[in-house]
Design a protein around this motif. Structure first.
Motif: not given
Length: 156
Positions: A63-66, A106-114, A136-137, A152-153
């Protein structure tokens, strides 16, 4: 006379169970879960185990939110787990706070997370770094080539 009484008593005690057999043709036990035949009890246990496994699988779903990572055989990994790991013994999804020096998958470095730093009102990242947002933002300043976190911000 004593012999006759003793013989009659022995005959009655020997014949009583045989004579009572048709009256006790009903089941010798009550139909409770503990008193059912062994084959039926085994089936119930199998069903219970299936339910337990189903509950365990639901607890191990990503669960990506948790979750932002998972533990497999005692070692922590960031990012979603490979499908082959889910449901195996030793697998547990979880959340660990990002910290400086961690490596972002790499999951977090794709275009959708930039993150566009101008729209997020952040200062321009140093050369070789970019901003990414986790599920989680939390906004992370990450090295483009290595994925190492510089800072980290916290999300607003």
């Amino acid at each position: 006379m004593k012999r006759f009484a003793l013989l009659a008593f022995a005959a009655v005690t020997a014949i009583a169970p045989i004579a009572a057999a048709p009256a006790s043709a009903a089941p010798r036990y009550e139909q409770t879960p503990q008193n059912r035949p062994a084959a039926e009890r085994r089936e119930d246990r199998r069903d219970d185990r299936r339910d337990d496994r189903r509950d365990a699988r639901q607890q191990q779903r990503w669960d990506a939110r948790q979750h932002n990572g998972y533990s497999y055989n005692g070692r922590w990994y960031y990012g979603p787990a490979p499908a082959a790991y889910v449901g195996r013994p030793g697998f547990q999804p979880g959340y660990h706070a990002w910290s400086k020096g961690d490596r972002v998958p790499a999951y977090y470095r794709d275009r959708a997370h930039r993150v566009d730093y101008r729209q997020a009102r952040l200062r321009a990242p140093p050369r070789g770094y970019e901003y990414v947002r986790d599920d989680r933002g939390t906004v992370l300043l990450v090295g483009i080539a290595t994925g190492v976190i510089l800072s980290a911000i916290l999300a607003r």
